[in-house]
Design a protein around this motif. Structure first.
Motif, PDB file in Angstrom:
ATOM      1  N   PRO A 294      53.193 -50.253  27.415  1.00  0.00           N
ATOM      2  CA  PRO A 294      53.019 -50.228  28.888  1.00  0.00           C
ATOM      3  C   PRO A 294      53.064 -49.032  29.592  1.00  0.00           C
ATOM      4  CG  PRO A 294      54.506 -52.080  28.326  1.00  0.00           C
ATOM      5  CD  PRO A 294      54.466 -51.093  26.986  1.00  0.00           C
ATOM      6  N   GLN A 295      52.189 -48.466  30.240  1.00  0.00           N
ATOM      7  CA  GLN A 295      52.182 -47.258  30.997  1.00  0.00           C
ATOM      8  C   GLN A 295      52.207 -45.900  30.054  1.00  0.00           C
ATOM      9  OE1 GLN A 295      54.345 -46.851  34.772  1.00  0.00           O
ATOM     10  NE2 GLN A 295      55.219 -49.051  34.332  1.00  0.00           N
ATOM     11  N   ALA A 296      51.978 -46.092  28.897  1.00  0.00           N
ATOM     12  CA  ALA A 296      51.726 -44.988  28.155  1.00  0.00           C
ATOM     13  C   ALA A 296      50.577 -44.140  28.538  1.00  0.00           C
ATOM     14  CB  ALA A 296      51.901 -45.315  26.677  1.00  0.00           C
TER      15      ALA A 296
ATOM     16  N   LEU B 284      60.526 -42.062  33.677  1.00  0.00           N
ATOM     17  CA  LEU B 284      61.681 -42.587  33.026  1.00  0.00           C
ATOM     18  C   LEU B 284      61.908 -44.068  33.024  1.00  0.00           C
ATOM     19  CD1 LEU B 284      63.837 -41.970  30.954  1.00  0.00           C
ATOM     20  CD2 LEU B 284      65.352 -41.575  32.753  1.00  0.00           C
ATOM     21  N   GLN B 285      61.512 -44.513  34.347  1.00  0.00           N
ATOM     22  CA  GLN B 285      61.319 -46.167  34.494  1.00  0.00           C
ATOM     23  C   GLN B 285      60.512 -46.608  33.590  1.00  0.00           C
ATOM     24  OE1 GLN B 285      60.966 -47.373  38.528  1.00  0.00           O
ATOM     25  NE2 GLN B 285      60.669 -49.556  37.819  1.00  0.00           N
ATOM     26  N   ALA B 286      59.247 -46.195  33.572  1.00  0.00           N
ATOM     27  CA  ALA B 286      58.168 -46.543  32.652  1.00  0.00           C
ATOM     28  C   ALA B 286      58.769 -46.582  31.278  1.00  0.00           C
ATOM     29  CB  ALA B 286      56.741 -45.557  32.672  1.00  0.00           C
ATOM     30  N   VAL B 287      59.405 -45.615  30.693  1.00  0.00           N
ATOM     31  CA  VAL B 287      60.066 -45.454  29.328  1.00  0.00           C
ATOM     32  C   VAL B 287      60.770 -46.732  29.182  1.00  0.00           C
ATOM     33  CG1 VAL B 287      61.411 -44.328  27.667  1.00  0.00           C
ATOM     34  CG2 VAL B 287      59.951 -43.013  29.339  1.00  0.00           C
TER      35      VAL B 287
ATOM     36  N   GLU C  21      60.802 -49.594  30.651  1.00  0.00           N
ATOM     37  CA  GLU C  21      59.931 -50.780  30.793  1.00  0.00           C
ATOM     38  C   GLU C  21      59.415 -50.910  29.512  1.00  0.00           C
ATOM     39  OE1 GLU C  21      57.300 -50.660  34.198  1.00  0.00           O
ATOM     40  OE2 GLU C  21      59.112 -50.593  35.431  1.00  0.00           O
ATOM     41  N   ALA C  22      58.598 -49.966  28.955  1.00  0.00           N
ATOM     42  CA  ALA C  22      57.916 -49.837  27.583  1.00  0.00           C
ATOM     43  C   ALA C  22      58.894 -50.059  26.367  1.00  0.00           C
ATOM     44  CB  ALA C  22      57.597 -48.610  27.048  1.00  0.00           C
ATOM     45  N   LEU C  23      60.260 -49.950  26.374  1.00  0.00           N
ATOM     46  CA  LEU C  23      61.196 -50.109  25.285  1.00  0.00           C
ATOM     47  C   LEU C  23      61.650 -51.495  25.610  1.00  0.00           C
ATOM     48  CD1 LEU C  23      63.443 -46.868  25.371  1.00  0.00           C
ATOM     49  CD2 LEU C  23      61.506 -47.329  23.722  1.00  0.00           C
ATOM     50  N   ALA C  24      61.674 -52.208  26.601  1.00  0.00           N
ATOM     51  CA  ALA C  24      61.965 -53.518  26.916  1.00  0.00           C
ATOM     52  C   ALA C  24      60.849 -54.555  26.431  1.00  0.00           C
ATOM     53  CB  ALA C  24      62.672 -53.526  28.017  1.00  0.00           C
ATOM     54  N   SER C  25      59.614 -53.877  26.464  1.00  0.00           N
ATOM     55  CA  SER C  25      58.378 -54.657  26.163  1.00  0.00           C
ATOM     56  C   SER C  25      58.434 -55.407  24.933  1.00  0.00           C
ATOM     57  CB  SER C  25      57.021 -53.771  26.363  1.00  0.00           C
ATOM     58  OG  SER C  25      56.033 -54.581  25.748  1.00  0.00           O
ATOM     59  N   PRO C  26      57.632 -56.620  24.989  1.00  0.00           N
ATOM     60  CA  PRO C  26      57.490 -57.207  23.377  1.00  0.00           C
ATOM     61  C   PRO C  26      56.629 -56.443  22.555  1.00  0.00           C
ATOM     62  CG  PRO C  26      56.787 -58.767  25.419  1.00  0.00           C
ATOM     63  CD  PRO C  26      57.413 -57.603  25.857  1.00  0.00           C
ATOM     64  N   VAL C  27      55.784 -55.637  23.211  1.00  0.00           N
ATOM     65  CA  VAL C  27      55.094 -54.888  22.153  1.00  0.00           C
ATOM     66  C   VAL C  27      55.761 -54.075  21.227  1.00  0.00           C
ATOM     67  CG1 VAL C  27      53.469 -52.998  22.522  1.00  0.00           C
ATOM     68  CG2 VAL C  27      53.161 -54.989  23.858  1.00  0.00           C
ATOM     69  N   ARG C  28      56.878 -53.554  21.697  1.00  0.00           N
ATOM     70  CA  ARG C  28      57.846 -52.714  21.046  1.00  0.00           C
ATOM     71  C   ARG C  28      58.468 -53.255  19.590  1.00  0.00           C
ATOM     72  NH1 ARG C  28      63.928 -50.606  21.964  1.00  0.00           N
ATOM     73  NH2 ARG C  28      63.740 -48.946  20.396  1.00  0.00           N
ATOM     74  N   SER C  29      58.574 -54.665  19.681  1.00  0.00           N
ATOM     75  CA  SER C  29      58.795 -55.392  18.362  1.00  0.00           C
ATOM     76  C   SER C  29      57.530 -55.067  17.196  1.00  0.00           C
ATOM     77  CB  SER C  29      59.352 -56.689  18.558  1.00  0.00           C
ATOM     78  OG  SER C  29      58.568 -57.410  19.053  1.00  0.00           O
TER      79      SER C  29
END
Length: 110
Positions: A36-38, A67-70, A72-80
């Motif tokens: 998200p937001q990349a 930094l908030q977007a970072v 959010e991205a790291l907390a996203s299920p997409v990360r796994s």
């Protein structure tokens, strides 16, 4: 802008360079592009290194608006999914470790 770098420190297994690059482009990069937001996701492959420097055969960089977007991205299920794809490719082709680094764009000027 914030850039999050993943520095792949180590080496590609003997004779696997082209297969590694193809796997990164086809199996890893699309997963990280879904963050998200990349605003920009890119990979660069090293061709050479300085004498005595650690081998960095690949650098993955992702730009975010803040930094908030970072976070959010790291907390996203997409990360796994992205991590699983990365770990699979690394187990097959790479010997080493990954360092993560976050840079604020305004820290540097030319």
């Amino acid at each position: 802008m914030i850039t999050r770098y993943a520095l792949f420190e180590g080496k590609v297994k003997e004779g696997k360079t082209e297969a590694f690059r193809k796997a990164v482009i086809e199996r890893i990069l699309p997963k990280w592009q879904q963050f998200p937001q990349a605003t920009d996701v890119r990979v660069s492959f090293a061709e050479a290194r300085d004498e005595g420097a650690p081998e960095l055969p690949m650098i993955l960089a992702i730009n975010y608006p803040n930094l908030q977007a970072v976070e959010e991205a790291l907390a996203s299920p997409v990360r796994s999914e992205a991590r699983a794809a990365t770990e699979e490719v690394l187990a097959e082709f790479f010997e080493g470790r990954i360092h993560h680094h976050v840079t604020l764009a305004n820290e540097y000027s030319l």
